[in-house]
Design a protein around this motif. Sequence first.
Motif, short mmCIF file in Angstrom:
data_model
loop_
_atom_site.label_atom_id
_atom_site.label_comp_id
_atom_site.label_asym_id
_atom_site.label_seq_id
_atom_site.Cartn_x
_atom_site.Cartn_y
_atom_site.Cartn_z
N UNK A 59 4.21 -8.78 -8.27
CA UNK A 59 3.43 -9.80 -8.99
C UNK A 59 3.49 -11.12 -8.24
N UNK A 60 4.67 -11.51 -7.80
CA UNK A 60 4.84 -12.77 -7.07
C UNK A 60 3.94 -12.78 -5.82
N UNK A 61 3.91 -11.67 -5.09
CA UNK A 61 3.07 -11.57 -3.90
C UNK A 61 1.59 -11.64 -4.27
N UNK A 62 1.19 -10.89 -5.29
CA UNK A 62 -0.22 -10.84 -5.70
C UNK A 62 -0.72 -12.20 -6.19
N UNK A 63 0.18 -13.02 -6.70
CA UNK A 63 -0.21 -14.30 -7.29
C UNK A 63 -0.04 -15.49 -6.33
N UNK A 64 0.24 -15.22 -5.07
CA UNK A 64 0.41 -16.32 -4.11
C UNK A 64 -0.79 -17.27 -4.17
N UNK A 65 -0.50 -18.55 -4.30
CA UNK A 65 -1.55 -19.56 -4.36
C UNK A 65 -2.24 -19.69 -5.70
N UNK A 66 -1.79 -18.93 -6.70
CA UNK A 66 -2.44 -18.98 -8.02
C UNK A 66 -1.46 -19.31 -9.13
N UNK A 67 -0.41 -20.03 -8.82
CA UNK A 67 0.57 -20.37 -9.87
C UNK A 67 0.21 -21.70 -10.51
N UNK A 68 0.63 -21.83 -11.76
CA UNK A 68 0.38 -23.04 -12.51
C UNK A 68 1.67 -23.85 -12.68
N UNK A 69 1.69 -24.68 -13.70
CA UNK A 69 2.86 -25.49 -13.99
C UNK A 69 4.11 -24.67 -14.20
N UNK A 70 5.22 -25.15 -13.70
CA UNK A 70 6.52 -24.48 -13.81
C UNK A 70 6.54 -23.12 -13.11
N UNK A 71 5.57 -22.86 -12.22
CA UNK A 71 5.50 -21.57 -11.53
C UNK A 71 4.91 -20.46 -12.37
N UNK A 72 4.23 -20.82 -13.46
CA UNK A 72 3.65 -19.81 -14.35
C UNK A 72 2.50 -19.08 -13.67
N UNK A 73 2.23 -17.87 -14.14
CA UNK A 73 1.13 -17.06 -13.62
C UNK A 73 0.32 -16.55 -14.81
N UNK A 74 -0.99 -16.84 -14.80
CA UNK A 74 -1.87 -16.37 -15.88
C UNK A 74 -2.06 -14.88 -15.77
N UNK A 75 -1.97 -14.20 -16.92
CA UNK A 75 -2.15 -12.75 -16.98
C UNK A 75 -2.85 -12.38 -18.27
N UNK A 88 -2.06 -9.46 -20.93
CA UNK A 88 -1.01 -8.50 -21.25
C UNK A 88 -1.53 -7.50 -22.26
N UNK A 89 -1.05 -6.26 -22.16
CA UNK A 89 -1.41 -5.24 -23.14
C UNK A 89 -0.18 -4.42 -23.49
N UNK A 90 0.10 -4.37 -24.78
CA UNK A 90 1.13 -3.49 -25.32
C UNK A 90 0.43 -2.62 -26.34
N UNK A 91 0.46 -1.32 -26.13
CA UNK A 91 -0.27 -0.41 -27.02
C UNK A 91 -1.74 -0.75 -26.99
N UNK A 92 -2.33 -0.98 -28.17
CA UNK A 92 -3.74 -1.33 -28.25
C UNK A 92 -4.00 -2.81 -28.34
N UNK A 93 -2.95 -3.64 -28.19
CA UNK A 93 -3.09 -5.08 -28.35
C UNK A 93 -3.12 -5.77 -26.99
N UNK A 94 -4.19 -6.54 -26.76
CA UNK A 94 -4.34 -7.32 -25.52
C UNK A 94 -4.36 -8.80 -25.86
N UNK A 95 -3.82 -9.61 -24.98
CA UNK A 95 -3.89 -11.05 -25.17
C UNK A 95 -3.75 -11.76 -23.83
N UNK A 96 -4.37 -12.95 -23.76
CA UNK A 96 -4.26 -13.80 -22.58
C UNK A 96 -3.01 -14.66 -22.74
N UNK A 97 -2.22 -14.73 -21.68
CA UNK A 97 -0.97 -15.48 -21.72
C UNK A 97 -0.55 -15.83 -20.30
N UNK A 98 0.66 -16.28 -20.14
CA UNK A 98 1.24 -16.54 -18.83
C UNK A 98 2.64 -15.97 -18.79
N UNK A 99 3.08 -15.59 -17.60
CA UNK A 99 4.48 -15.23 -17.40
C UNK A 99 5.14 -16.40 -16.68
#
Length: 105
Positions: free
Chosen positions: A40-56, A58-69
């Motif tokens: 993930x760190x490699x794939x997100x090179x140049x696309x990090x936000x504040x505090x090093x966050x990465x927009x993603x 996420x999906x657990x089961x049938x639930x999807x949501x926009x968030x950051x790691x």
Amino acid sequence: MDSGENFEVTSRIWLWRPANAARSSGWHFLTIDGQAAAEIRFAALGRTGGFGSIKVEARIGGTRWATSIFPQREGGGFILPIKAQVRKAEGIGEGDEVRVVLTLP
């Protein structure tokens, strides 16, 4: 979110509580570490936000949501916050091992 790179992680949900918080309050997280974190760190090179966050998406089961790691200081991985709405929809909580699919835009 656009369909981008997908990463699958299986991890246990844990609860962080501030020192002065009531026993029933706190934030639920899932840790992303090891090879998945490195990819993930490699794939997100140049696309990090504040505090090093990465927009993603996420999906657990049938639930999807926009968030950051967010970078985790100990261990060099990331943490994913798990919203109450997601936990309720999927019937999961602290201590449960879950599979999450993360998609980078």
